[in-house]
Design an enzyme around this catalytic site. Sequence first.
Site, mmCIF file in Angstrom:
data_model
loop_
_atom_site.group_PDB
_atom_site.id
_atom_site.type_symbol
_atom_site.label_atom_id
_atom_site.label_comp_id
_atom_site.label_asym_id
_atom_site.label_seq_id
_atom_site.Cartn_x
_atom_site.Cartn_y
_atom_site.Cartn_z
ATOM 1 N N ALA A 66 -41.287 -28.555 28.404
ATOM 2 C CA ALA A 66 -40.821 -28.483 29.900
ATOM 3 C C ALA A 66 -42.074 -28.795 30.972
ATOM 4 C CB ALA A 66 -40.343 -27.263 30.282
ATOM 5 N N GLY A 111 -39.794 -27.275 25.041
ATOM 6 C CA GLY A 111 -38.729 -27.975 25.366
ATOM 7 C C GLY A 111 -38.421 -29.330 24.386
ATOM 8 N N GLU A 114 -37.324 -27.789 21.136
ATOM 9 C CA GLU A 114 -35.795 -27.643 21.499
ATOM 10 C C GLU A 114 -35.053 -28.918 21.454
ATOM 11 O OE1 GLU A 114 -36.049 -23.574 24.084
ATOM 12 O OE2 GLU A 114 -37.032 -25.183 24.830
ATOM 13 N N GLU A 134 -43.733 -20.624 24.682
ATOM 14 C CA GLU A 134 -43.394 -19.967 25.968
ATOM 15 C C GLU A 134 -43.939 -18.578 26.394
ATOM 16 O OE1 GLU A 134 -41.331 -21.749 24.011
ATOM 17 O OE2 GLU A 134 -40.050 -23.155 25.150
HETATM 18 N N1 COA Z 1 -46.139 -29.852 31.282
HETATM 19 C C1 COA Z 1 -46.799 -30.473 32.234
HETATM 20 N N2 COA Z 1 -48.050 -31.121 31.887
HETATM 21 C C2 COA Z 1 -48.130 -31.291 30.632
HETATM 22 C C3 COA Z 1 -47.549 -30.322 29.668
HETATM 23 C C4 COA Z 1 -46.581 -29.703 30.127
HETATM 24 N N3 COA Z 1 -45.649 -29.044 29.211
HETATM 25 N N4 COA Z 1 -48.173 -30.699 28.583
HETATM 26 C C5 COA Z 1 -49.187 -31.509 28.862
HETATM 27 N N5 COA Z 1 -49.424 -31.721 30.133
HETATM 28 C C6 COA Z 1 -50.223 -32.642 30.770
HETATM 29 C C7 COA Z 1 -51.587 -32.085 30.952
HETATM 30 O O1 COA Z 1 -51.469 -31.107 32.148
HETATM 31 C C8 COA Z 1 -52.540 -32.890 30.939
HETATM 32 O O2 COA Z 1 -52.455 -33.573 32.419
HETATM 33 P P1 COA Z 1 -53.898 -34.036 33.285
HETATM 34 O O3 COA Z 1 -54.237 -35.317 32.369
HETATM 35 O O4 COA Z 1 -53.079 -34.405 34.588
HETATM 36 O O5 COA Z 1 -54.529 -32.724 33.212
HETATM 37 C C9 COA Z 1 -52.076 -34.033 30.254
HETATM 38 O O6 COA Z 1 -50.667 -33.833 29.794
HETATM 39 C C10 COA Z 1 -52.542 -34.083 28.654
HETATM 40 O O7 COA Z 1 -52.657 -32.875 28.166
HETATM 41 P P2 COA Z 1 -54.009 -32.283 27.672
HETATM 42 O O8 COA Z 1 -53.669 -30.723 27.693
HETATM 43 O O9 COA Z 1 -55.231 -32.490 28.370
HETATM 44 O O10 COA Z 1 -54.053 -32.593 26.271
HETATM 45 P P3 COA Z 1 -54.581 -31.714 25.122
HETATM 46 O O11 COA Z 1 -54.501 -33.042 23.803
HETATM 47 O O12 COA Z 1 -55.775 -30.989 25.304
HETATM 48 O O13 COA Z 1 -53.600 -30.570 24.589
HETATM 49 C C11 COA Z 1 -51.303 -29.601 24.219
HETATM 50 C C12 COA Z 1 -52.272 -30.968 24.072
HETATM 51 C C13 COA Z 1 -50.017 -30.427 23.959
HETATM 52 C C14 COA Z 1 -51.809 -28.681 23.311
HETATM 53 C C15 COA Z 1 -51.308 -29.107 25.697
HETATM 54 O O14 COA Z 1 -51.258 -30.160 26.704
HETATM 55 C C16 COA Z 1 -50.428 -28.083 25.877
HETATM 56 O O15 COA Z 1 -50.614 -26.770 25.534
HETATM 57 N N6 COA Z 1 -49.471 -28.278 26.602
HETATM 58 C C17 COA Z 1 -48.289 -27.233 26.956
HETATM 59 C C18 COA Z 1 -47.475 -26.969 25.993
HETATM 60 C C19 COA Z 1 -46.459 -26.071 26.172
HETATM 61 O O16 COA Z 1 -46.860 -24.789 26.657
HETATM 62 N N7 COA Z 1 -45.033 -26.340 26.274
HETATM 63 C C20 COA Z 1 -44.066 -25.392 26.498
HETATM 64 C C21 COA Z 1 -43.633 -25.449 28.151
HETATM 65 S S1 COA Z 1 -42.525 -24.436 28.554
#
Ligand code: COA
Length: 259
Positions: A66, A111, A114, A134
Amino acid sequence: MVYKNILTQIANSVCTVTVNRPDKLNALNKETIAEIGQAVKAAEAESSVRVIIITGSGTKSFVAGADISEFASYTDQQGKELARHGQQVFNSIEKCTKPVIAAVNGFALGGGCELAMACHIRYASDNAKFGQPEVKLGLTPGYAGTQRLPRLIGMGRAIELLITGDMIDAQEAFRIGLVNKVTTQEELMNACLQLAGKIIQQAPVAIAEVLKCVGDYQSKTTDGFETEIQSFGYCITTEDFKEGTAAFLEKRKPVFKGK
Ligand code: COA
């Protein structure tokens, strides 16, 4: 229909829905979830479509969860509404009368995991990563991760993933039954299209009835055994059944009409 956050394409009886927010790793804001729901509904209603594939744009992420920036300052009421809406859309995917395949081409977190679990079948590329992170944010899953993950991989493994927030790779997801097949990134779409091709050769009404029966197996309100009895009886009345049995007896390939 013009969408802002997804792309849709229909070719050879397959509708492909691509979540398209690559700069956010295809994270799902409310609008994107609503659009996915609309696209699946439209594909279900479109008679030329037999199978739906859901995937993410780019090669890094299916859906990274999400959109955290959207709900970071929500109230409890807004949180409940977000979860309820997400669950409604994901339930509509699971209840779709046409098979929905998740082509998991990268991160499937929160999400994203999911969404993949709401699909009927999951194929993954070897760079895919799955998890319900989460708890790391101080949250529970909201789009039915606590419900579908135990059904797919069993209670013990599901609880471990849900309360550690750990990510697993595609091979581990395959080993525990979360995905049906792992391919290279390049092969993923072909593998999903091949699967769709096999499904398309079968009788459409029977497929819809099978999906309904299996859905009722998981239902707390409907007896799936009875649903299967009803579906079996119903299928016997269809032209497809007559064609399928006639083709078998005449030693030829059936031509199903979906009636
Ligand atoms: N919501 C909003 N933005 C998100 C996102 C999310 N779930 N997942 C990634 N992004 C955005 C990042 O903020 C970043 O944006 P920016 O360039 O404006 O800073 C962009 O996507 C790229 O992500 P980044 O974190 O730089 O890539 P990464 O390769 O270093 O890491 C992940 C990848 C997937 C491990 C990491 O993005 C992450 O942990 N995301 C959240 C996952 C999560 O907790 N999901 C459950 C949500 S309830």
